[in-house]
Design a protein around this motif. Structure first.
Motif, PDB file in Angstrom:
ATOM      1  N   LEU A 396      11.706   6.796   7.334  1.00 50.08           N
ATOM      2  CA  LEU A 396      11.663   5.439   7.216  1.00 50.08           C
ATOM      3  C   LEU A 396      12.482   4.537   6.825  1.00 50.08           C
ATOM      4  N   ASP A 398      12.105   0.808   6.499  1.00 49.31           N
ATOM      5  CA  ASP A 398      11.483  -0.436   6.061  1.00 49.31           C
ATOM      6  C   ASP A 398      11.221  -0.250   4.562  1.00 49.31           C
ATOM      7  N   GLY A 401       7.418  -0.208   3.641  1.00 49.21           N
ATOM      8  CA  GLY A 401       6.612   0.992   3.758  1.00 49.21           C
ATOM      9  C   GLY A 401       7.136   1.825   2.675  1.00 49.21           C
ATOM     10  N   TRP A 405       3.941   3.366   0.415  1.00 47.40           N
ATOM     11  CA  TRP A 405       3.679   4.423   0.970  1.00 47.40           C
ATOM     12  C   TRP A 405       2.813   5.350  -0.060  1.00 47.40           C
ATOM     13  N   PHE A 408       0.141   2.093   2.482  1.00 46.99           N
ATOM     14  CA  PHE A 408       0.624   1.085   3.694  1.00 46.99           C
ATOM     15  C   PHE A 408       1.853   1.900   4.120  1.00 46.99           C
ATOM     16  N   LYS A 409       2.236   1.856   5.447  1.00 46.29           N
ATOM     17  CA  LYS A 409       3.357   2.709   5.844  1.00 46.29           C
ATOM     18  C   LYS A 409       4.422   1.809   6.435  1.00 46.29           C
ATOM     19  N   GLY A 410       4.248   0.421   6.268  1.00 42.81           N
ATOM     20  CA  GLY A 410       5.405  -0.498   6.636  1.00 42.81           C
ATOM     21  C   GLY A 410       5.130  -0.709   7.996  1.00 42.81           C
ATOM     22  N   ARG A 411       6.585  -1.231   8.453  1.00 39.15           N
ATOM     23  CA  ARG A 411       6.620  -1.887   9.669  1.00 39.15           C
ATOM     24  C   ARG A 411       7.432  -1.139  10.740  1.00 39.15           C
TER      25      ARG A 411
END
Length: 551
Positions: A396, A398, A401, A405, A408-411
C-alpha cells in the motif's frame, strides 16, 4: 461577408459541452525513463491511444512538485513540474502533441490546500506577523488546549493540527501535511488566479478543480451539527470514517465561494475556448451545490458530484433518480458524469463483482454513461474493463488506505499502472525491475494489445460507441426525457435540434423484450449491441441496448 481562404476557424467556446474527457493518472500511465513511475514523456507517447479511442480531451491529475504524501494533491510549487514527471519543456511538448492529435488538455488545480512544504506555508507558520501569516487557516486553542471546534478531516481525526512555533492550530481538511489555504484573504485569491494564468499562457484548454466546495470555511469557526444516522452515506468518505457523522455546514460549502468562482471564470474568459469542471465533494447536498456553481454562465462550466461514483448499485431507478434530482437542482447547469476515477473502486468491481459476464456488463454501462445528459469522464483502464486491484497491505502507498485498513483498503486498487502489452514486462508500462504499485496478472491479460482489433472486446466497444456518439449530436449535447419503464429496463430520449434518439437498456443478465414508444422509429446501427426488432417488439440480449431515431 467574405471569408478569406486559409483564415483559421474561430475556436469553439462550447467544445466542453458533451465532450468525452479521458482522465490520466500520470504516475500510472506510462514510464518513459525506467524508474517504475509514469511521467509526462510517457503520456505524450501514449496520446495516440486516447485519440484513437475517440476522446475529445485529456485531464491530467497533478504533476506539480510535491512531497507526494497524497501523491501530487499536496502541491509544493504551483508553477513547475515535479522532476519525477519531467520538465516544463516536457509539458509543452505534451500540449503540442495533444493539439496535433485534436485533443484538448485539462489539468488538475488543487486550490483548497497546499503541501506543508510549500514556501507559502513555511513562511506562514514561521510567526504570527510575517507577510503570509494569514494565508492559511490558523486559530487559537480552546482554554483547555483542545482544537478550536469539532471539524473533522476526511482522512480521519480532527481537522486541526497543533503547530508549536505559532502556538496555534492550523486547519487541514485532508492530511496534516495539507494545510488549508485561507481564501478569505484577497492576496491568496490573487496568487491562485496568477497561477491559473500561468498555465493558460502555456496553452492548456481547461482545468479540473479539486475539492471545489472546500475553498472557504466559516470565519466564526462554528461547530458542525451532528448528522442524523438515517442521512449518513458513504459517497464522500468510506462508511468507517466518522467524517460522515457531521452535517458539513461550516467547514465547506460556504456562500463566499460563489464570488471567488466568478473571479476565476473571469480569468478563464480572458482566453479563448477555456473550460473548467469542478469536483463537488459532498454527500448531503452535492447536486444542489453543482446547481449553484454552474448557474448563470459566470462560474463553472460544469461540475460533478459523487452520485455515480458512490457504492450504490447502478439501476434504472438510480439513473432516473439522479437525473431527476440534477434537473431540479441545476436547471441551468451542466454535469460531467463519471463512473470511475482515481479516488473510488473501479466500477467494474464496485457494481459488477457478482456479475458473471462482466465484459457485457461494462459494455452496457459504458453506453449508459455516454448517453447521459452532460459531459463524460473516462478513467484510464476503464476502456479495458479493468477491475479493482487487490493490493497487499505491504504494498500500500495510499495514506487513506493505511489509516482505515482493512475495512477500507484505500485508493491504490484503482491506481495501478496502465496495461499496454500483454507479452511485455510490466505490461509495457515500465522497464524497471519494480513498478510503484504492482500490476495484477488479470490486468496484464486485458492489455491494449490483447483487445485491440477484437470486435468483442471492451476496448473496441468503447471505440465503437464513442464514434456512434459523435455521429448523433443528440447523445452529446441534447436534452433528456426519461420514459416510463419497468425493471430491469431503462429508457429515455435525447433531443437536439431535429434529432430525437431513443435509448433503451436492459440492465439485467436475462434477455428482455419491450415495445418502443408510439411513433415511427429508424433503427440505428453501429453502436455494437445485438438487439433485434420484430414488428413492434424490441428484443434485447442480457446487458443489451437499443437505439433508434424518430423518423
Amino acid at each position: 461577408m467574405t471569408i478569406l481562404a486559409g483564415t483559421p476557424a474561430a475556436p469553439d467556446k462550447d467544445w466542453w459541452r458533451g465532450a468525452v474527457i479521458y482522465q490520466i493518472y500520470p504516475r500510472s500511465f506510462q514510464d518513459s525513463n525506467g524508474d517504475g513511475i509514469g511521467d509526462l514523456k510517457g503520456i505524450t507517447a501514449r496520446l495516440p491511444h486516447v485519440s484513437a479511442l475517440g476522446a475529445d480531451a485529456i485531464w491530467i491529475s497533478p504533476f506539480f512538485p510535491s512531497p507526494m504524501r497524497d501523491f501530487g494533491y499536496d502541491v509544493s510549487n504551483y508553477t513547475e513540474v515535479d522532476p519525477m514527471f519531467g520538465t516544463l519543456s516536457d509539458f509543452d511538448a505534451l500540449i503540442a502533441e495533444a493539439h496535433r492529435l485534436g485533443l484538448k488538455v485539462m489539468i488538475d488545480l488543487v486550490m483548497s490546500h497546499s503541501s506543508d512544504q510549500h514556501a507559502w506555508f513555511i513562511e506562514s507558520r514561521s510567526s504570527r506577523v510575517n507577510p503570509k501569516a494569514d494565508w492559511y487557516v490558523w486559530a487559537d486553542a480552546k482554554p483547555d488546549g483542545t482544537p478550536p471546534n469539532n471539524w473533522m478531516s476526511i482522512f480521519g481525526g480532527s481537522a486541526w493540527h497543533w503547530d508549536p512555533t505559532r502556538m496555534q492550530y492550523y486547519m487541514h481538511n485532508f492530511l496534516t501535511s495539507q494545510p488549508d489555504l485561507n481564501l478569505h484573504n484577497p492576496e491568496v485569491q490573487d496568487a491562485l488566479l496568477d497561477m491559473t494564468r500561468f498555465w493558460l499562457e502555456r496553452g492548456v484548454d481547461g482545468f479540473r478543480l479539486d475539492t471545489i466546495n472546500f475553498y472557504f470555511h466559516d470565519k466564526e469557526l462554528r461547530d458542525n451539527p451532528a448528522l442524523e444516522v438515517s442521512r449518513r452515506n458513504a459517497s464522500t468518505a468510506p462508511a468507517v470514517n466518522p467524517y460522515n457523522f457531521q452535517e458539513h455546514i461550516y467547514d465547506k460549502n460556504r456562500p463566499e465561494n460563489l464570488d471567488f468562482l466568478r473571479r476565476f471564470r473571469a480569468v478563464l474568459d480572458e482566453f479563448p475556448a477555456i473550460a473548467a469542471v469542478g469536483e463537488v465533494g459532498d454527500s448531503q447536498r452535492g447536486l444542489e451545490i453543482v446547481g449553484e456553481y454552474t448557474s448563470g454562465g459566470d462560474k463553472m462550466h460544469m461540475c460533478y458530484a459523487f452520485e455515480f461514483l458512490a457504492p450504490d448499485a447502478l439501476t434504472p431507478s438510480r439513473v432516473k433518480e439522479v437525473q431527476t434530482a440534477f434537473s431540479a437542482a441545476a436547471p441551468e447547469g451542466w454535469a460531467c458524469w463519471a463512473f470511475s476515477n482515481h479516488d473510488v473502486v473501479r466500477h467494474a468491481s464496485r457494481w459488477g463483482a457478482e456479475v458473471q459476464d462482466r465484459d457485457a456488463y461494462v459494455r452496457m454501462l459504458a453506453a449508459v454513461l455516454m448517453t447521459q445528459r452532460g459531459s463524460v469522464c473516462i478513467y484510464q483502464g476503464e476502456e479495458l474493463g479493468l477491475t479493482e486491484a487487490d493490493i497487499a497491505f505491504a504494498d500500500l502507498q495510499d495514506p487513506y488506505g493505511i489509516q482505515f485498513w482493512p475495512e477500507f483498503k484505500g485508493r491504490d486498487g484503482c491506481r495501478t499502472p496502465m496495461v499496454w502489452d500483454a507479452q511485455a514486462l510490466h505490461a509495457g508500462f515500465s522497464t524497471s525491475d519494480r513498478t510503484w504499485l504492482p500490476i495484477p496478472v488479470e490486468h496484464q491479460l486485458r492489455a491494449v494489445s490483447a483487445q485491440y482489433g477484437d470486435p468483442d472486446s471492451v476496448l473496441e466497444q468503447y471505440r465503437r460507441f464513442l464514434a456512434f456518439r459523435k455521429q448523433h449530436p443528440a447523445l452529446a449535447k441534447g436534452d433528456m426525457e426519461l420514459l416510463p419503464s419497468e425493471m430491469p429496463l431503462l429508457q429515455y430520449e435525447r433531443r437536439y435540434g431535429n434529432e430525437i434518439v431513443l435509448c433503451v437498456f436492459n440492465m439485467s443478465p436475462q434477455p428482455a423484450t419491450v415495445e418502443p414508444p408510439p411513433g415511427d422509429w429508424e433503427v440505428l446501427e453501429g453502436h455494437g449491441f445485438g438487439s433485434t426488432v420484430e414488428g413492434n417488439r424490441i428484443d434485447l440480449p442480457a446487458w443489451g441496448a437499443f437505439f433508434a431515431r424518430r423518423a
